[in-house]
Write a protein that holds these residues in place. Structure first.
Motif, PDB file in Angstrom:
ATOM      1  N   GLY A 668      55.478  24.498  72.856  1.00  0.00           N
ATOM      2  CA  GLY A 668      56.436  23.652  72.313  1.00  0.00           C
ATOM      3  C   GLY A 668      56.376  23.863  71.002  1.00  0.00           C
ATOM      4  O   GLY A 668      56.575  24.481  69.655  1.00  0.00           O
ATOM      5  N   VAL A 669      55.083  23.263  70.442  1.00  0.00           N
ATOM      6  CA  VAL A 669      54.638  22.881  69.065  1.00  0.00           C
ATOM      7  C   VAL A 669      53.611  24.502  68.605  1.00  0.00           C
ATOM      8  O   VAL A 669      54.233  24.143  66.984  1.00  0.00           O
ATOM      9  CB  VAL A 669      53.758  21.931  69.037  1.00  0.00           C
ATOM     10  CG1 VAL A 669      51.703  22.736  69.250  1.00  0.00           C
ATOM     11  CG2 VAL A 669      52.922  21.180  67.653  1.00  0.00           C
ATOM     12  N   GLU A 670      53.445  25.690  69.193  1.00  0.00           N
ATOM     13  CA  GLU A 670      53.152  26.806  68.696  1.00  0.00           C
ATOM     14  C   GLU A 670      54.628  27.161  68.136  1.00  0.00           C
ATOM     15  O   GLU A 670      54.597  27.697  67.243  1.00  0.00           O
ATOM     16  CB  GLU A 670      52.538  27.260  69.230  1.00  0.00           C
ATOM     17  CG  GLU A 670      51.165  26.807  69.720  1.00  0.00           C
ATOM     18  CD  GLU A 670      50.252  27.447  71.180  1.00  0.00           C
ATOM     19  OE1 GLU A 670      51.147  28.304  71.644  1.00  0.00           O
ATOM     20  OE2 GLU A 670      48.934  27.508  71.384  1.00  0.00           O
ATOM     21  N   ARG A 671      55.502  26.696  69.133  1.00  0.00           N
ATOM     22  CA  ARG A 671      56.620  27.619  68.813  1.00  0.00           C
ATOM     23  C   ARG A 671      56.907  26.878  67.522  1.00  0.00           C
ATOM     24  O   ARG A 671      58.550  27.393  66.481  1.00  0.00           O
ATOM     25  CB  ARG A 671      58.208  27.536  69.405  1.00  0.00           C
ATOM     26  CG  ARG A 671      57.253  29.067  70.987  1.00  0.00           C
ATOM     27  CD  ARG A 671      58.254  28.397  72.218  1.00  0.00           C
ATOM     28  NE  ARG A 671      59.765  29.283  71.638  1.00  0.00           N
ATOM     29  CZ  ARG A 671      59.304  30.366  71.126  1.00  0.00           C
ATOM     30  NH1 ARG A 671      59.138  31.212  71.610  1.00  0.00           N
ATOM     31  NH2 ARG A 671      61.229  31.158  70.884  1.00  0.00           N
ATOM     32  N   LEU A 672      57.225  25.884  67.367  1.00  0.00           N
ATOM     33  CA  LEU A 672      58.031  24.709  66.125  1.00  0.00           C
ATOM     34  C   LEU A 672      56.960  25.634  64.876  1.00  0.00           C
ATOM     35  O   LEU A 672      57.794  26.230  63.639  1.00  0.00           O
ATOM     36  CB  LEU A 672      57.489  23.356  66.295  1.00  0.00           C
ATOM     37  CG  LEU A 672      58.801  23.076  67.373  1.00  0.00           C
ATOM     38  CD1 LEU A 672      58.117  21.729  67.364  1.00  0.00           C
ATOM     39  CD2 LEU A 672      59.376  22.745  66.717  1.00  0.00           C
ATOM     40  N   VAL A 673      55.395  25.899  64.888  1.00  0.00           N
ATOM     41  CA  VAL A 673      54.692  26.051  63.486  1.00  0.00           C
ATOM     42  C   VAL A 673      55.239  27.766  63.125  1.00  0.00           C
ATOM     43  O   VAL A 673      55.462  28.352  62.808  1.00  0.00           O
ATOM     44  CB  VAL A 673      53.343  26.273  63.949  1.00  0.00           C
ATOM     45  CG1 VAL A 673      52.951  26.730  63.161  1.00  0.00           C
ATOM     46  CG2 VAL A 673      52.756  24.696  63.949  1.00  0.00           C
ATOM     47  N   ALA A 674      55.745  28.853  64.747  1.00  0.00           N
ATOM     48  CA  ALA A 674      55.996  29.895  64.310  1.00  0.00           C
ATOM     49  C   ALA A 674      57.907  29.417  63.643  1.00  0.00           C
ATOM     50  O   ALA A 674      58.282  30.591  62.411  1.00  0.00           O
ATOM     51  CB  ALA A 674      56.021  30.732  65.383  1.00  0.00           C
ATOM     52  N   SER A 675      58.185  28.891  63.732  1.00  0.00           N
ATOM     53  CA  SER A 675      59.988  28.344  63.184  1.00  0.00           C
ATOM     54  C   SER A 675      59.638  27.184  61.889  1.00  0.00           C
ATOM     55  O   SER A 675      61.182  26.618  62.110  1.00  0.00           O
ATOM     56  CB  SER A 675      60.723  28.182  63.703  1.00  0.00           C
ATOM     57  OG  SER A 675      60.402  27.244  65.227  1.00  0.00           O
ATOM     58  N   TRP A 676      59.036  27.005  61.872  1.00  0.00           N
ATOM     59  CA  TRP A 676      58.535  25.802  60.683  1.00  0.00           C
ATOM     60  C   TRP A 676      59.942  25.727  59.065  1.00  0.00           C
ATOM     61  O   TRP A 676      59.754  24.694  58.983  1.00  0.00           O
ATOM     62  CB  TRP A 676      57.022  26.569  59.660  1.00  0.00           C
ATOM     63  CG  TRP A 676      56.806  25.046  58.298  1.00  0.00           C
ATOM     64  CD1 TRP A 676      56.902  25.512  57.662  1.00  0.00           C
ATOM     65  CD2 TRP A 676      56.425  24.084  58.666  1.00  0.00           C
ATOM     66  NE1 TRP A 676      56.779  24.167  56.934  1.00  0.00           N
ATOM     67  CE2 TRP A 676      56.024  23.493  57.817  1.00  0.00           C
ATOM     68  CE3 TRP A 676      55.430  24.030  59.886  1.00  0.00           C
ATOM     69  CZ2 TRP A 676      55.858  21.801  57.293  1.00  0.00           C
ATOM     70  CZ3 TRP A 676      55.133  22.133  60.091  1.00  0.00           C
ATOM     71  CH2 TRP A 676      55.188  21.573  58.794  1.00  0.00           C
ATOM     72  N   SER A 677      60.455  26.925  58.740  1.00  0.00           N
ATOM     73  CA  SER A 677      61.493  26.173  58.034  1.00  0.00           C
ATOM     74  C   SER A 677      62.770  25.580  58.512  1.00  0.00           C
ATOM     75  O   SER A 677      63.504  25.033  57.985  1.00  0.00           O
ATOM     76  CB  SER A 677      61.608  27.865  57.179  1.00  0.00           C
ATOM     77  OG  SER A 677      61.903  28.668  57.763  1.00  0.00           O
ATOM     78  N   ARG A 678      62.876  25.789  59.940  1.00  0.00           N
ATOM     79  CA  ARG A 678      63.877  25.194  60.538  1.00  0.00           C
ATOM     80  C   ARG A 678      63.786  24.281  61.206  1.00  0.00           C
ATOM     81  O   ARG A 678      64.620  24.086  61.281  1.00  0.00           O
ATOM     82  CB  ARG A 678      64.087  26.857  62.038  1.00  0.00           C
ATOM     83  CG  ARG A 678      64.570  28.263  61.511  1.00  0.00           C
ATOM     84  CD  ARG A 678      64.091  28.555  63.151  1.00  0.00           C
ATOM     85  NE  ARG A 678      65.067  28.293  63.903  1.00  0.00           N
ATOM     86  CZ  ARG A 678      65.163  28.249  65.396  1.00  0.00           C
ATOM     87  NH1 ARG A 678      64.347  29.964  65.976  1.00  0.00           N
ATOM     88  NH2 ARG A 678      65.811  27.984  66.140  1.00  0.00           N
ATOM     89  N   THR A 679      62.583  23.873  61.432  1.00  0.00           N
ATOM     90  CA  THR A 679      62.381  22.600  61.515  1.00  0.00           C
ATOM     91  C   THR A 679      62.345  21.511  60.489  1.00  0.00           C
ATOM     92  O   THR A 679      62.932  20.793  60.248  1.00  0.00           O
ATOM     93  CB  THR A 679      61.168  22.695  62.432  1.00  0.00           C
ATOM     94  OG1 THR A 679      60.443  23.072  63.485  1.00  0.00           O
ATOM     95  CG2 THR A 679      60.768  20.559  62.809  1.00  0.00           C
ATOM     96  N   VAL A 680      62.220  22.292  59.482  1.00  0.00           N
ATOM     97  CA  VAL A 680      61.752  21.574  58.406  1.00  0.00           C
ATOM     98  C   VAL A 680      63.549  21.317  57.479  1.00  0.00           C
ATOM     99  O   VAL A 680      63.771  19.602  56.671  1.00  0.00           O
ATOM    100  CB  VAL A 680      60.820  21.628  57.058  1.00  0.00           C
ATOM    101  CG1 VAL A 680      60.876  21.266  55.661  1.00  0.00           C
ATOM    102  CG2 VAL A 680      59.021  21.989  58.024  1.00  0.00           C
ATOM    103  N   VAL A 681      64.249  22.479  57.120  1.00  0.00           N
ATOM    104  CA  VAL A 681      65.495  22.755  56.649  1.00  0.00           C
ATOM    105  C   VAL A 681      66.025  22.076  57.337  1.00  0.00           C
ATOM    106  O   VAL A 681      67.475  21.408  57.041  1.00  0.00           O
ATOM    107  CB  VAL A 681      65.472  23.822  56.307  1.00  0.00           C
ATOM    108  CG1 VAL A 681      66.777  23.906  54.661  1.00  0.00           C
ATOM    109  CG2 VAL A 681      64.223  25.383  54.937  1.00  0.00           C
ATOM    110  N   TYR A 682      66.201  22.164  58.159  1.00  0.00           N
ATOM    111  CA  TYR A 682      67.410  22.309  59.514  1.00  0.00           C
ATOM    112  C   TYR A 682      67.626  20.977  60.561  1.00  0.00           C
ATOM    113  O   TYR A 682      68.152  20.792  61.157  1.00  0.00           O
ATOM    114  CB  TYR A 682      68.220  23.596  59.818  1.00  0.00           C
ATOM    115  CG  TYR A 682      68.179  24.750  58.999  1.00  0.00           C
ATOM    116  CD1 TYR A 682      69.416  24.499  58.208  1.00  0.00           C
ATOM    117  CD2 TYR A 682      67.766  25.792  58.895  1.00  0.00           C
ATOM    118  CE1 TYR A 682      69.668  26.052  57.252  1.00  0.00           C
ATOM    119  CE2 TYR A 682      67.415  26.640  58.004  1.00  0.00           C
ATOM    120  CZ  TYR A 682      69.067  26.520  57.387  1.00  0.00           C
ATOM    121  OH  TYR A 682      68.731  27.549  55.896  1.00  0.00           O
ATOM    122  N   GLN A 683      66.267  20.876  60.576  1.00  0.00           N
ATOM    123  CA  GLN A 683      65.746  20.232  61.422  1.00  0.00           C
ATOM    124  C   GLN A 683      65.909  20.213  62.844  1.00  0.00           C
ATOM    125  O   GLN A 683      66.604  19.196  63.698  1.00  0.00           O
ATOM    126  CB  GLN A 683      66.691  18.238  60.615  1.00  0.00           C
ATOM    127  CG  GLN A 683      66.145  17.818  59.603  1.00  0.00           C
ATOM    128  CD  GLN A 683      66.968  17.007  59.012  1.00  0.00           C
ATOM    129  OE1 GLN A 683      67.449  15.957  59.153  1.00  0.00           O
ATOM    130  NE2 GLN A 683      67.149  16.555  57.294  1.00  0.00           N
TER     131      GLN A 683
END
Length: 717
Positions: A668-683
């Motif tokens: 799960g964290v690897e997929r989050l890092v791959a979509s880092w901007s989605r996590t940061v910008v769109y939470q």
């Protein structure tokens, strides 16, 4: 003392010149002399021989008297020079000092200036207007620290909050003549007429010392002039601005702002956008020219207007220009279409009328091009040569400066003129060069970000509202800009941010503009402001490097070091900070009055995985770390679902280390890092991403409950 009883030297020489000029007209009087002598001779019965002798005698005296006059005047001049030398030798012998000779020499050299000063005083006494070309005070060129206190120009206080100073540059025929001018205070509310100069304090070698001077009128009634120290680049720009037969009123920050008064500097910064927007013309001085830039400007000015990449009056692409023109609906849109059509037809008619004159100008430019670049501007230079010249030109210091953004983007493009040595061009044509550079994919040149901001300006002017803030976006876009004062990294873009945000936006950021405030406190204050606006997750994820400014809190951004983290911006739309802006106040977030401590109420993560290197720039390898492997003094605190903050204990408080994506499992964290901007910008929640993956059968979703500790207040210093 004998010289007092003869004709003074300043009058003797003009009299000699007058007599010499009149001597060729003496033969005109000879017929009169001969007629008078013949008349008197016949009346008195004198013989013809005697009459002839008297006629010759009269003719001889007509030339003899002027010659004797010239001889006497020359003798008077020689006597006066001998008397002055005799007096000076005697004075120096009595004084026994060679400096008396130097002082005498300066007095003799400055004698014409003293006469002009006397005439200026007579004008003032008689109520006449002071002439535009005052006399420079005596004394050679010195560095500012060597100037006597009595010769330095001192500024008067500005009257109102909207008052500025304007400089009137007096004309000179000679380019190398000393700079002279006069400063006056005006209120911007009276709509004064002036030009604004955009330039850099440092020249291309980086020299900022005030090695040059301008002589300014200090007291018009008494005819006193003082000197103000200016930099070498400012001197060159003023010489290019100076006209030959007419004064020019300009606004130049180095001359019109008392740089020693920090309070005045802070106040004038708030007026910068208004100063440039209200100017009749904005002159951009990019430095002195070279044969290559001269040829580039000649070729650029020869391009037909319809072939320019940037349309007249705008800084955006033709496609967005059409959208911009047709956006208003109804009658307003139709009227605008009609006016645009009329403008195009008028422009075509004017082009036909100016056809012959344009051909002559084009021929002259071609002749200049032959001697400068060796190419004919009817066709563009070779791509390799043009590419090289463009890169060299846009690598100049002006294109890397922070303040040029508002100086070149806020005014209308039709009122901008770009200077390079003795060449100049319109703002639209300069933007054509920039668009050529951008089309070649030169993203490594910092000036490309200026073009992005300028393209957004017309659209933003129509969509301006109080929703959102562009300040953080501008700080991101201008991360590579240079400035003399680190505080100008922020102060230099405040006016653009307010202009883009619209009239309805708050001006909270302007309340913090003060050059009295230390750099660390300024950066901490604006970091706190941006954290409140955009949330700690997004803002802290941008921090890439450790702060270099002493005394800066660990959670504050240092805009003087490389930043931001590009991974936090990947996949986000233009102006990601504005899209992340939230007007909802975070009740679990607060700062102390001095903005030294950030208090945040969040739970601690007790189990799960986080990316130790996921925040790094350009890192392809992702290293995940389990929470239980943290050191004793380290802790992971959740900011938003899927996003955590790594803290390190510092006494009773904590210091910020980095922002990391986190999840319950390693995948799960690897997929989050791959979509880092989605996590940061769109939470986006890691559980949500896993649920999507579960539908395709990749991994099994786990409940996010039970992996957080108790909520507590974390003091971060």
């Amino acid at each position: 003392m004998g010289g007092l009883f003869i004709v003074p030297l300043p009058l003797a020489i003009p009299l000699i010149f007058l007599v010499v000029v009149l001597m060729p007209f003496i033969p005109v009087s000879w017929p009169g002399i001969i007629t008078v002598q013949i008349y008197h001779g016949r009346r008195d019965g004198i013989s013809p021989r005697e009459i002839s002798r008297k006629c010759l005698k009269g003719i001889a005296w007509s030339y003899g008297i002027p010659c004797i006059t010239i001889l006497v005047l020359w003798i008077m001049c020689i006597v006066q020079v001998v008397l002055v030398i005799w007096w000076a030798v005697g004075l120096c012998r009595r004084a026994g000092d060679i400096n008396e000779w130097k002082r005498l020499g300066r007095q003799m050299v400055d004698l014409p200036r003293e006469v002009q000063n006397l005439w200026l005083r007579v004008q003032v006494w008689g109520g006449m207007k002071l002439r535009e070309r005052p006399v420079v005070e005596k004394g050679g060129v010195k560095k500012e620290e060597e100037l006597e206190e009595t010769k330095r120009y001192t500024f008067e206080m500005l009257g109102t909050p909207t008052s500025v100073r304007l400089l009137t540059i007096f004309p000179e025929e000679d380019y190398m003549a000393p700079l002279r001018g006069e400063i006056r205070s005006v209120d911007l509310r009276t709509n004064p007429t002036y030009d604004a100069l955009s330039y850099t304090w440092a020249d291309e070698e980086g020299e900022t010392a005030k090695t040059s001077h301008i002589s300014l009128v200090f007291s018009a009634k008494r005819g006193i002039y003082r000197q103000l120290g200016i930099g070498h680049n400012c001197e060159l720009a003023m010489r290019r601005l100076r006209r030959k037969g007419k004064s020019r009123t300009v606004w130049i920050d180095a001359v019109c702002i008392n740089q020693a008064d920090l309070e005045e500097r802070s106040q004038q910064v708030k007026l910068m956008s208004r100063i440039f927007v209200s100017a009749r013309q904005v002159v951009v001085y990019t430095g002195e020219g070279t044969p290559q830039t001269d040829g580039l400007y000649d070729w650029l000015n020869d391009i037909d207007a319809e072939k320019l990449a940037v349309p007249s009056g705008g800084l955006f692409s033709p496609q967005s220009a059409l959208q911009f023109l047709h956006r208003p609906e109804g009658v307003l849109g139709k009227l605008q279409e009609v006016s645009n059509d009329v403008a195009v037809r008028m422009e075509e008619m004017g082009r036909l009328i100016r056809g012959y004159s344009e051909r002559v100008k084009r021929l002259l430019r071609e002749l200049r091009m032959v001697y400068s670049m060796g190419v004919i501007p009817r066709r563009p230079p070779e791509p390799s040569d043009l590419h090289r010249v463009l890169r060299e030109y846009f690598s100049r210091r002006w294109f890397k400066r922070v303040w040029v953004l508002q100086e070149a983007s806020l005014p209308e493009m039709k009122r901008i003129r770009v200077l390079c040595g003795n060449r100049e061009t319109a703002g639209e044509r300069a933007m054509h060069l920039l668009s050529m550079l951008m089309s070649q994919g030169q993203g490594d040149i910092d000036v490309g970000r200026v073009f992005v901001l300028l393209r957004q300006k017309p659209v933003a002017s129509q969509e301006r509202s109080s929703r959102g803030s562009h300040l953080l976006d501008l700080l991101i876009e201008t991360r590579g800009r240079q400035c003399e004062d680190p505080r100008d990294k922020i102060f230099g873009v405040l006016n653009i941010a307010h202009w883009l945000d619209g009239v309805g936006a708050g001006r909270e950021e302007f309340d913090k503009v003060s050059y009295f405030t230390p750099v660390a406190q300024v950066y901490a204050g604006y970091s706190a402001l941006l954290i409140r606006r955009h949330g700690p997750g997004f803002f802290l994820s941008l921090i890439k490097s450790s702060p270099a400014i002493k005394g800066l809190p660990s959670w504050a951004a240092d805009w003087t070091v490389p930043w931001p983290n590009s991974k936090a911006l990947q996949g986000a739309a233009d102006f990601p900070a504005r899209s992340r802006y939230s007007s909802q106040k975070d009740k679990a977030l607060e700062f102390d009055p001095k903005n030294r401590v950030m208090k945040i109420m969040r739970p601690r993560i007790v189990r799960g995985f986080f990316a130790w290197t996921g925040q790094g720039d350009g890192e392809d390898t992702i290293q995940t770390v389990e929470v239980k492997r943290l050191d004793r003094e380290e802790v992971l605190v959740e900011i938003y679902p899927g996003l955590a903050m790594l803290l390190r204990q510092h006494g009773e408080d904590w210091t910020f280390v980095k922002v990391c994506p986190h999840a319950l499992d390693k995948v799960g964290v690897e997929r989050l890092v791959a979509s880092w901007s989605r996590t940061v910008v769109y939470q986006e929640n890691p559980g949500r991403i896993q649920e999507v993956d579960e539908e395709v059968g990749s991994i099994r979703s786990r409940s996010p409950r039970g992996y957080l500790g108790k909520t507590r207040v974390w003091r971060i210093v």
